[in-house]
Design a protein around this motif. Structure first.
Motif: not given
Lengths: 278, 342
Positions: A39-57
């Motif tokens: 969640p932190v990376d998904a709605f980061a400000q400014p938007p991130l192009l790359l972020a760690p992948l997770s299959f948690a959802h």
């Protein structure tokens, strides 16, 4: 013609197409991207192009919330609807393509009105009636309802394919001693497969994409994937639940993307078919 | 094909449509003229209240209770109420008040009328049709021309991307747009990154209505594009070449050869889109409450689900069907005339 194309025109064309492809695909691409993030990376400000992948959802929705059940329901409902729809539709459409009487014309007119009808009109009657009759929340009920709703469209589309098959073919079969049913099954159906596949794709889309009827006639464990997404709507304040819903929406898209990849030609043919025949 | 085998072949399909479309439609008509309530009666309830020393007092109260049939289910009574349900949906009493207000101010009158749910839903449904139809046709045509002029190798990929908004589940498509515009999502983050103030897209009628219309254009343009693109493949090449020889400019070729050839397709796509736009449901459901935008189909759904009033929902349904029949009349008349001439 090509010689006169100016650079400005082709630049404009390229720009329009690039913009359209972006607009058409971006909402889905973004959804897929953030469904794989915390969640932190998904709605980061400014938007991130790359972020760690997770299959948690995906783990949350498929394993913990039991979305596999809804996937199973979707499979049963769509396979059932496509099968029954095509069986009834082929018989009727073949007859409509060959019969010259007025009854055929009237049937097509009525089907056109039925095709345009908002589905909630039927739902208004289904709700009290099915409840009284104890037909609520059953696979058979939803399948036959979706088949009926889909029939007007299916017979119009299949008829336009049957019309293209020369009538001499079944006449020859009749002369050779076939009955109507044998002529239909042994001679016409084998050359009808392209039409059947196209009509089947559209039946599939109707059953799989339906939200209104499916969410109303089925309860919790029997819901289709599309209808079950309602559980995750309006969860804007709860980032985890929101992302679980997004993972669900992405899951719903995946079969459709494969469908377009494999059957693009047939889908286009189906969309165009109605237009060419008027 | 003779009549008997025709009837045999169409019977299963007609039976399905009869039982699950025509009969429900008649049922809806019946519901719209009736009103139901659960039959109640005053029942005596005796309770024994223990007092002291083994004494007790018997209390008798009369309470309304549902009458139950042999199987123990509450008995529903259906009353014929004429057109009351229609008057209720149309908000005739409030409509009368709005009309009777003096002096008549058009703006105020319009606001009063559209604040009645049915008229508000009708207003937005019509607005949605009027706003999306020209955009869908124009954008679809522009894309068809552009794709037609690109090299064959990329066309497949272009058509694939174009089909996405049309084929993917409408609820999911609407949600995917909705999620872009959440207060803390990518669009707002981008706007803020560019130095703009945060914009709350999802509160307020104008932004929500615009987003729903945007969704409508996004969702339906692929259909127009595919059909018009197929139409471009059937252009009469000799007419185009003749125009070229005569020295026609690109615009003249477009307006005098290509567009006239495609007019029937524009009409076809326009009519189909209007029919589908009239029953817009998913984006209204996803984008929010009937506070900001409502459609006829969503209104009926809401009456059915939250008011739980079948009779009122039936009346709303029938009024919706009336609209679709009006929309269909030109198509049905054309089919009829074609049959007469054939």
């Amino acid at each position: 013609m090509k010689a006169q194309v100016s650079i400005v025109a082709s630049a404009f064309r390229g720009g329009l197409l690039a913009l359209w492809v972006f607009v058409a695909a971006f909402p889905f691409a973004w959804m897929a991207l953030i469904s794989l993030r915390s969640p932190v990376d998904a709605f980061a400000q400014p938007p991130l192009l790359l972020a760690p992948l997770s299959f948690a959802h995906f783990h949350q929705i498929w394993v913990i919330d039991g979305f596999w059940r809804q996937a199973f329901n979707s499979t049963v409902i769509t396979v059932g609807t496509v099968g029954v729809s095509l069986s009834l539709g082929c018989l009727a459409a073949y007859a409509l393509a060959r019969y010259r009487g007025a009854a055929g014309f009237w049937l097509l007119m009525v089907a056109l009105v039925f095709r345009a009808m908002p589905h909630v009109v039927l739902l208004t009657a289904y709700k009290p009636a099915f409840f009284q009759l104890g037909l609520w929340d059953r696979y058979e009920t939803l399948i036959i309802v979706l088949v009926a709703i889909n029939q007007p469209f299916t017979i119009w589309m299949l008829r336009s394919f049957f019309v293209n098959i020369p009538a001499e073919l079944d006449e020859a079969a009749l002369v050779d001693g076939c009955t109507r049913l044998q002529a239909f099954w042994r001679v016409i159906m084998p050359v009808m497969w392209p039409g059947v596949i196209t009509a089947g794709l559209f039946s599939f889309l109707l059953a799989y994409n339906d939200y209104l009827i499916s969410s109303q006639l089925m309860n919790g464990d029997h819901m289709t994937m599309t209808a079950a997404l309602s559980n995750y709507m309006n969860a804007n304040d709860d980032a985890v639940k929101l992302l679980t819903g997004i993972a669900g929406a992405v899951s719903v898209c995946i079969p459709l993307i494969f469908l377009i990849l494999f059957f693009q030609r047939q889908i286009v043919a189906g969309l165009v078919q109605g237009a060419v025949k008027g | 094909m003779d009549r008997r085998s025709f009837v045999g072949f169409v019977a299963p399909s007609v039976l399905a449509m009869l039982l699950l479309i025509l009969v429900p439609l008649l049922g809806t008509a019946w519901l719209s003229l009736h009103e139901s309530y659960v039959k109640t009666e005053l029942a005596e309830v005796r309770t024994t209240v223990p007092l002291f020393g083994g004494l007790s007092r018997e209390d008798v109260r009369r309470v309304p209770q549902a009458v139950r049939d042999a199987a123990g289910n509450p008995v529903h009574v259906w009353n014929f109420v004429g057109l009351d349900n229609f008057a209720n949906v149309l908000g005739l009493d409030r409509l009368g008040q709005a009309m009777a207000a003096t002096p008549v101010r058009i703006g105020q009158l319009y606001r009063d009328v559209t604040s009645i749910e049915f008229w508000g839903a009708l207003e937005f449904s019509l607005l949605y049709i009027a706003a999306t139809t020209p955009c869908v046709l124009l954008l679809g045509f522009a894309l068809a021309l552009a794709v037609d002029a690109t090299s064959r190798r990329v066309r497949g990929a272009l058509i694939f991307a174009s089909l996405l908004p049309f084929i993917i589940t409408p609820v999911v498509g609407a949600l995917s747009i909705y999620w872009l515009f959440l207060d803390n999502a990518i669009v707002n983050a981008g706007l803020q990154g560019l130095g703009f103030a945060k914009f709350y897209f999802l509160s307020g009628a104008l932004p929500i209505r615009s987003l729903i219309i945007l969704y409508g254009v996004w969702h339906a343009t692929p259909f127009a594009f595919v059909v018009l693109y197929a139409g471009l493949q059937t252009l009469p090449q000799d007419a185009l070449e003749a125009a070229l020889v005569d020295g026609a400019t690109r615009w003249q070729r477009l307006w005098l050869v290509i567009v006239p050839h495609l007019v029937p397709l524009f009409v076809f796509v326009g009519l189909i889109h209007m029919m589908d736009a009239y029953r817009v449901f998913e984006p209204v459901l996803v984008f929010g409450s009937n506070l900001y935008a409502n459609s006829l189909q969503y209104m009926t759904y809401r009456i059915l689900n939250t008011e739980d009033n079948y009779s009122k929902a039936a009346a709303a349904s029938l009024l919706t069907v009336l609209g679709i029949v009006i929309l269909l009349i030109p198509i049905l008349r054309r089919m009829w005339r074609e049959r007469q001439t054939a």
